[in-house]
Write a protein that holds these residues in place. Structure first.
Motif, PDB file in Angstrom:
ATOM      1  N   GLN A   4       0.104  20.096  79.824  1.00 40.35           N
ATOM      2  CA  GLN A   4      -0.792  19.001  79.459  1.00 40.35           C
ATOM      3  C   GLN A   4      -1.289  19.202  78.032  1.00 40.35           C
ATOM      4  O   GLN A   4      -1.878  20.230  77.691  1.00 40.35           O
ATOM      5  N   PRO A   5      -1.034  18.238  77.127  1.00 41.75           N
ATOM      6  CA  PRO A   5      -1.442  18.401  75.756  1.00 41.75           C
ATOM      7  C   PRO A   5      -2.947  18.320  75.624  1.00 41.75           C
ATOM      8  O   PRO A   5      -3.620  17.589  76.322  1.00 41.75           O
ATOM      9  N   GLN A   6      -3.493  19.080  74.669  1.00 40.67           N
ATOM     10  CA  GLN A   6      -4.928  19.081  74.435  1.00 40.67           C
ATOM     11  C   GLN A   6      -5.346  18.008  73.426  1.00 40.67           C
ATOM     12  O   GLN A   6      -6.470  17.573  73.423  1.00 40.67           O
ATOM     13  N   PRO A  11       1.188  10.833  63.914  1.00 42.55           N
ATOM     14  CA  PRO A  11       2.520  10.731  64.516  1.00 42.55           C
ATOM     15  C   PRO A  11       3.512  11.723  63.917  1.00 42.55           C
ATOM     16  O   PRO A  11       3.274  12.173  62.807  1.00 42.55           O
ATOM     17  N   PRO A  12       4.595  12.040  64.660  1.00 44.49           N
ATOM     18  CA  PRO A  12       4.887  11.568  66.016  1.00 44.49           C
ATOM     19  C   PRO A  12       3.963  12.207  67.050  1.00 44.49           C
ATOM     20  O   PRO A  12       3.544  13.344  66.901  1.00 44.49           O
ATOM     21  N   TYR A  13       3.679  11.430  68.100  1.00 43.62           N
ATOM     22  CA  TYR A  13       2.731  11.873  69.110  1.00 43.62           C
ATOM     23  C   TYR A  13       3.459  12.552  70.276  1.00 43.62           C
ATOM     24  O   TYR A  13       4.509  12.087  70.711  1.00 43.62           O
ATOM     25  N   ILE A  23       9.314  19.604  79.771  1.00 44.82           N
ATOM     26  CA  ILE A  23       9.358  20.338  78.511  1.00 44.82           C
ATOM     27  C   ILE A  23      10.086  21.650  78.749  1.00 44.82           C
ATOM     28  O   ILE A  23       9.693  22.444  79.609  1.00 44.82           O
ATOM     29  N   PRO A  24      11.179  21.917  78.038  1.00 47.78           N
ATOM     30  CA  PRO A  24      11.965  23.129  78.310  1.00 47.78           C
ATOM     31  C   PRO A  24      11.215  24.395  77.928  1.00 47.78           C
ATOM     32  O   PRO A  24      10.370  24.389  77.029  1.00 47.78           O
ATOM     33  N   GLN A  88       8.216  24.347  71.494  1.00 46.97           N
ATOM     34  CA  GLN A  88       7.804  23.346  72.476  1.00 46.97           C
ATOM     35  C   GLN A  88       6.921  22.246  71.894  1.00 46.97           C
ATOM     36  O   GLN A  88       6.876  21.141  72.429  1.00 46.97           O
ATOM     37  N   THR A  89       6.215  22.526  70.817  1.00 44.55           N
ATOM     38  CA  THR A  89       5.312  21.529  70.241  1.00 44.55           C
ATOM     39  C   THR A  89       5.979  20.680  69.163  1.00 44.55           C
ATOM     40  O   THR A  89       5.336  19.809  68.585  1.00 44.55           O
TER      41      THR A  89
END
Length: 322
Positions: A4-6, A11-13, A23-24, A88-89
């Motif tokens: 879950q993103p904080q 952008p990009p979002y 998400i790998p 991942q981000t």
């Protein structure tokens, strides 16, 4: 690790809804992707070797190159997923990985359409070579290209805009494209059925090696696997959207790898191990009834090719049922 993103600094979002494969992460995505890459490398090598060996004998079979291109596209897809697992981000990596997941398989859809068309032209020349059907095929190919462009545009827009109207429009575009591609995967079954169920015509033709029934089974089997692949994507797209931290079972990694890459490996096994380069070969510049069997020469320069075709047909006549 929580997915879950904080915050959304784009952008990009970063996405807030669950997607296929999630998400790998390094484990298990990197080793699984590495295994699939090795398999795709093997099939890419086999198809390119087949093409080169055939080409040296003036026996050009372009679908082998298409299957090689499909394998290379999948190698890029999985390489991007490995890179995404280590970053991942990185939203841009996520965009590229998702685009390639949707794009690569389209090559197989087109190849199977071509094989079904060849069966229809051989069994029902008056229909298969009809100008209207030729135009329809061109429209279908253009539609596949448009569907790909629409999906890419929708994926990119959805991570650069936040307003609900744009996001809803992007979802509608993806649903429309997914439905269209699902229909495309089913068409070879209907074309093959028409070739066999319509009244027999006396001017049927043969092409390639082996029995026509075996060719029909190959096309139908490939079409069913393609429908499984496209149907899973379309079905999950039509399902209600779920939050990123609360995905459904079909958003998991196992369904993602099974219904995408495992199914595609089965398709490659069918198309490569059954030697479609021999079964679905037709003479170059075939453009009207009689060209498949060499009864009509496509051009004065193709006399040598017709002679080769006659020799191949004599060999085909001696083959036993497959």
């Amino acid at each position: 690790m929580s997915q879950q993103p904080q915050h959304r600094p784009g952008p990009p979002y970063a996405p807030t809804t669950a997607a296929l494969g999630g998400i790998p992460s390094v484990i298990p995505d990197v080793p699984i992707s590495a295994v699939f890459i090795a398999i795709y490398v093997a099939f890419a090598t086999i198809n390119m070797v087949i093409f080169q060996l055939n080409n040296r004998r003036a026996y050009k079979f372009v679908p082998s190159v298409a299957l090689f291109g499909f394998c290379m596209a999948r190698i890029v897809t999985l390489s991007l997923r490995i890179a995404w697992a280590n970053r991942q981000t990185n939203v841009r990596l996520a965009i590229a990985a998702n685009i390639f997941v949707n794009a690569g398989i389209l090559i197989v859809y087109v190849v199977n359409l071509i094989f079904a068309q060849r069966i229809l032209r051989a069994k029902q020349p008056s229909i298969g070579w009809n100008t209207a059907l030729r135009i329809l095929y061109r429209v279908l190919y253009a539609g596949i290209a448009c569907a790909l462009i629409m999906v890419i545009t929708a994926v990119v827009l959805s991570v650069y805009r936040l307003d609900p109207y744009t996001l809803r429009a992007c979802r509608d575009v993806q649903l429309t494209s997914g439905t269209y591609l699902l229909v495309i995967t089913a068409l070879p079954i209907f074309l093959t059925a028409a070739a066999y169920l319509l009244p027999r015509t006396p001017n049927q033709e043969r092409f390639g090696d082996g029995k026509m029934r075996t060719k029909a089974v190959i096309v139908i089997a490939t079409a069913c696997l393609c429908m499984l692949n496209a149907g899973f994507k379309a079905g999950t797209a039509y399902s209600p959207q779920r939050p990123l931290h609360d995905p459904a079972w079909y958003h998991g990694k196992a369904p993602f790898y099974v219904f995408n890459f495992a199914v595609e490996i089965l398709i490659l096994c069918v198309l490569t191990l059954t030697r479609v380069d021999k079964r679905f070969y037709i003479p170059d510049r075939s453009s009207e009834p009689g060209h498949y069997s060499g009864r009509v020469e496509s051009s004065p320069e193709s006399v040598g090719e017709v002679a080769v075709g006659k020799q191949r047909r004599e060999e085909v006549a001696t083959l036993s049922d497959v």
